[in-house]
Every structure is written in C-alpha cells, then in structure tokens.
Design an enzyme around this catalytic site. Structure first.
Site, mmCIF file in Angstrom:
data_model
loop_
_atom_site.group_PDB
_atom_site.id
_atom_site.type_symbol
_atom_site.label_atom_id
_atom_site.label_comp_id
_atom_site.label_asym_id
_atom_site.label_seq_id
_atom_site.Cartn_x
_atom_site.Cartn_y
_atom_site.Cartn_z
ATOM 1 N N MET A 239 -8.319 9.344 8.974
ATOM 2 C CA MET A 239 -8.673 9.898 7.656
ATOM 3 C C MET A 239 -9.677 11.047 7.760
ATOM 4 S SD MET A 239 -9.165 6.167 5.840
ATOM 5 C CE MET A 239 -10.301 5.639 7.152
ATOM 6 N N LYS B 103 -3.473 3.676 -2.604
ATOM 7 C CA LYS B 103 -4.628 4.550 -2.781
ATOM 8 C C LYS B 103 -4.339 5.845 -2.025
ATOM 9 C CE LYS B 103 -7.381 1.279 -1.268
ATOM 10 N NZ LYS B 103 -8.595 0.559 -0.825
ATOM 11 N N ASP C 157 0.808 -1.213 0.000
ATOM 12 C CA ASP C 157 0.000 0.000 0.000
ATOM 13 C C ASP C 157 0.843 1.266 0.000
ATOM 14 O OD1 ASP C 157 -2.503 -1.048 -0.099
ATOM 15 O OD2 ASP C 157 -2.937 -0.882 2.041
#
Length: 515
Positions: A172, A57, A35
């Site tokens: 996030m 991502k 990732d």
C-alpha cells in the site's frame, strides 16, 4: 446461539491461488463477507443460498469502517451461522485479521484462521522477481507503505531497513512512493538500487514498472500506475529481465469473450487464462432439457431394441445419462450396444460413465461420422441418436440411406441467455474487447441477437472472431460477421491452438495464418 467464523486468506487475485481449505470453507459457509481485493470469481464456490456481503475498502471509499466490519462479523455469527470472512492476500499480513480475531475472542465466538498466499510473495513471483536468491540476498522484510509522511514520527526504522535488509517489500505504498524512496536514500541505500512496482499482481491486469530508487517515482508517474501495487526494492529486481514469465504468455493482454453456456465455459476459460488471456464470460445460450421427455424415456425403456447408440455432443451424453439414471438404469443397460461419438470430448464424457466408443472419426463433424460408418454394415440396424433440437440433418439422413432405422430423439435444446449482455456491450462500446469465440452455431445466433442491430458493425469493428469449426464459421458469415480464426481440430484445445497461432503470426492474413 453462536456460529463460527473462518478468517480466510483469498490470495492475491488469481482465484487459482486459493487454498483447498479456503475453498472448502467458502463452499460450506452460510454467510460470505468479502473484500475489494478478494477475487469475485471465488464467490462461485459459495452455496446458492449463502448470504453475500461486500465490505470493500478502496482508496478511502469504505463500504464499512473496520469497526463496522467487526460488528457485522459478530452479528452474523451470533445468529448461529457459519461465516466466511474472505480477505485479500493473507488475513494476518497487513490484513487486519488480527483485529477481527480479537473482536471474536471478546465476543466468545469460535473462529479459525485459514492462511492465504500474500501478495507480497505472489505479485513479485508473477513478475519474475524472486524475493530471495543466494547470489543476491538472504534477508527479506515486509513493510507497510501506508504511513503518513507528515506525521512527526515514524514507526519504521529506515536506517535498519536501508543498510541491513536485502529485499524490501512495501504494501500500500504507491501514494507514499516519493517518501519511501527519499527515506531509503537518506539513510544510506544506493540511489541505483533496483525497484519494481507490480500492480494487480497475478491477475490479467498485472502491470509492472521498474527503475531505481532515483528514477522510479518519475517512471511510475509517467506510466500512470496507481494502487493497488506492491513495491519491491533490492538487487533481486534485476532478475526480472530473464525470469519474467507471466507477462510473456502468448495471449497476454488480450481480452476474449467466451460465449459458451456458463456450465460448459470453464474448460475454455481455463485454457485461455493459462495462455495469458483475460476471459469475459458472456454466455449467449443456456442448455436445457426438452419440454417433452417422453420420447427419450420411451427409448430408454426399449433399449434392447437398438444396435447402435450415437452421440454428437457432450450435452447429448449428459442428458441421456441423466434420464437413464432417473429411470433406475445404469451403464449395464448399454452392454449390447455399439457406440459412436463425434469427437474426443464427447467420447471422453461417455467414458466417464464407463462406456467406450467404438467409432471416433478423425474429423469431428457429422460428415466424418457418416464416413466412418461406411466401414460398418449397418443395413437393418436400429440406431438411437440422442441429440439437440434443430441439429443438422446430415447424420440421420445418411445413416438411413445406408439402410439403418434411425430414431432421432431430442434430449436438449438451447435458449437465449442475456445475463452477460450489459457487460459485453460495455466492453465493445469502450473498444476493450479483442476477440469473441464461438463454439456452436447457436452461440453465434444468440450473440448476434444480443447486439443492437443498428450498431452491430460499429461495435464489432476491430474485434477478432474465432470459430471452433467450419459449420460455426459458416453461420457467422451468414449473419454478417467476418471470421478470422477457424480451428483445424474442432475441439476446445484446437480452438485455443488456432487462437495462439493467429496472434503469434506476423501475417496480415489472419485466416491464412491460423489454418
């Protein structure tokens, strides 16, 4: 035929926080799927022939969708290979690891989960914020901050969070920070509640902004803080004032280029990193064996003829023993020798092979070895000196002057390594490099060769130069570099100490400050 998948938590960014089992899974994997938030430094543990696939991502820019990642994991496992799915933080805490596990179950592929250190715990800890403290709170909640504030309903119980949980940690949530603070205040949390945002926690790029529910949005905007970041809400945030440690280290915020050969750089990189520096590995040399090994092989076959064995570097020890073992011998063949080493690192490496050095000079240079030999009667003795090609002639010349017969054998040499040149020049062009370290004259010469001659002085403007000792420093000066730091002890620990002293000193004369 089906392989096996390991869903591995890579930790929050500091590669040292990978678990022992996680590292072992990376080492044995045939395929590594990793990732955006997984430290790229972890990839060095993978086998040289492992297939490496990036599926990061980042802020809406997806290399693959989650469905695409799921399909890729299944596809690779169905070929019979072992797959390491490397995910930032912990795979089962807002890491979508549960979804990937469900896909593997449906496909009949065996898997294991290797938990990782979640950023929700690590980032606050590195910012000096304990999430629980008996004087402040015994309750803690992890919440996604990635909800869309425009959707008609929310799955988050803001009232329960605002009044019933002491410390809140949002993942996030930078983009939705105004919504988060507004909802907490609206549901009863005091506007004066302390808040901290920790960006890139546990890495050299860590940055922390603090405030209150009422002020934090403006402070984050003023600081230009962006994702990825963890948001911590609660009274424990105020403990950062006294518990901040990671950002207090002496080399914090300094980006330092390490020019040693890649296979030797780890000690210096580790020490500088522990002191807070961000290291750019830019190897300027590679250490390789000589084109002709026959002289060394001949000397090893004739070891009984020698009285002294003298090593002037760790590399000399390594290459000597490599050939010793290749010729079917071991340390027992050195039982009759007296030995000398130029310094403690070389002596330590020799000791790794079961041999203790008889001479280690107080100052770690060839002249000091010569001085130490004056206390020995070596007239008529035969000395074997395995060393680098183009090494300084001081030692063999002086030993011969004392009456010894010296066989100087080339056991290795250095060649130019340009693998880090592009990154190095990019950092110099952007003015984002604080220091360059040199640990040998060859690193200086090859570093100089990497830089465009017509732009060298401009690129090096404002960059501090640190040398492991006076010989290396002299080479740097001869090539036109200004040397700011010279270690008193010509070792990696000595170099690190000198660098710390340089940056901690208030003196405007860096050279005086560090000596």
């Amino acid at each position: 035929m089906s392989g096996k998948v390991y869903l591995i938590g890579a930790g929050p960014g500091d590669p040292g926080l990978i678990t022992v089992k996680g590292r072992r899974c990376i080492e044995t994997a045939d395929v590594v799927i990793y990732d955006y938030l997984a430290s790229p430094l972890l990839l060095k543990y993978a086998a040289p022939d492992a297939e490496m696939i990036y599926v990061g991502k980042k802020g809406g820019d997806h290399t693959l969708s989650q469905d695409g990642i799921n399909a890729l994991i299944v596809e690779k496992a169905k070929t019979g290979r072992t797959v390491a799915r490397l995910k930032g933080g912990d795979p089962f805490i807002f890491g979508r690891g549960g979804e990937e596990a469900e896909v593997l179950i449906e496909a009949g592929i065996p898997f294991e989960v290797v938990p990782g250190v979640t950023s929700a715990i690590a980032a606050p800890a590195y910012a000096g914020i304990p999430l629980t403290h008996r004087k402040y709170t015994s309750t803690l909640a992890f919440i996604t901050g990635h909800e869309d504030p425009t959707k008609p309903g929310s799955s988050i119980d803001w009232k329960a969070l605002s009044g019933g949980v002491g410390t809140l940690v949002f993942f996030m949530g930078v983009k939705n920070l105004p919504h988060i603070t507004r909802e907490l205040i609206r549901h009863g949390r005091s506007p004066e509640t302390p808040v901290a945002l920790v960006r890139w926690g546990t890495t050299p790029n860590q940055r922390t902004v603090t405030g209150t529910l009422e002020t934090i949005v403006d402070r984050v905007q003023a600081a230009g803080l962006k994702a990825p970041a963890i948001i911590v809400v609660g009274e424990v945030v105020q403990l950062r004032q006294t518990m901040k440690w990671f950002e207090n280290r002496p080399l914090w915020g300094k980006r330092i280029a390490v020019t040693r050969a890649r296979q030797q750089a780890s000690d210096l990189v580790s020490r500088l990193g522990d002191l807070g520096g961000e290291c750019l590995e830019c190897p300027t040399i590679r250490v390789v064996p000589p084109d002709d090994r026959e002289p060394l092989d001949r000397a090893i076959k004739n070891l009984a003829a020698y009285d002294w064995l003298v090593f002037t570097s760790v590399n000399g020890v390594n290459f000597f023993f490599e050939r010793l073992f290749a010729l079917g011998k071991d340390a027992r063949a050195l039982g009759h020798f007296q030995t000398a080493c130029i310094g403690p690192a070389t002596a330590g490496r020799l000791r790794d092979f079961g041999v203790t050095s008889d001479i280690i000079p107080k100052s770690y240079r060839a002249e000091s070895v010569v001085e130490a030999f004056k206390a020995e009667n070596i007239s008529g003795s035969r000395v074997l000196l395995p060393r680098a090609r183009d090494a300084r002639p001081v030692l063999p010349v002086e030993l011969r002057a004392m009456g010894a017969t010296v066989d100087e054998i080339i056991v290795y040499h250095t060649i130019e390594d340009q693998s880090g040149a592009d990154a190095l020049i990019a950092y110099l062009e952007q003015g984002e490099l604080d220091m360059v370290t040199f640990t040998s004259s060859s690193t200086v010469r090859n570093f100089n060769a990497l830089l465009p001659a017509e732009r060298r002085d401009a690129l090096m403007e404002g960059v501090t130069v640190a040398s492991i000792g006076p010989i290396t420093a002299d080479t740097a000066r001869e090539l036109g570099f200004t040397v700011h730091v010279i270690a008193d002890s010509y070792t990696i620990p000595g170099l690190c100490d000198a660098i710390v002293q340089y940056y901690e000193s208030d003196s405007t004369d860096g050279m005086t400050a560090c000596r």
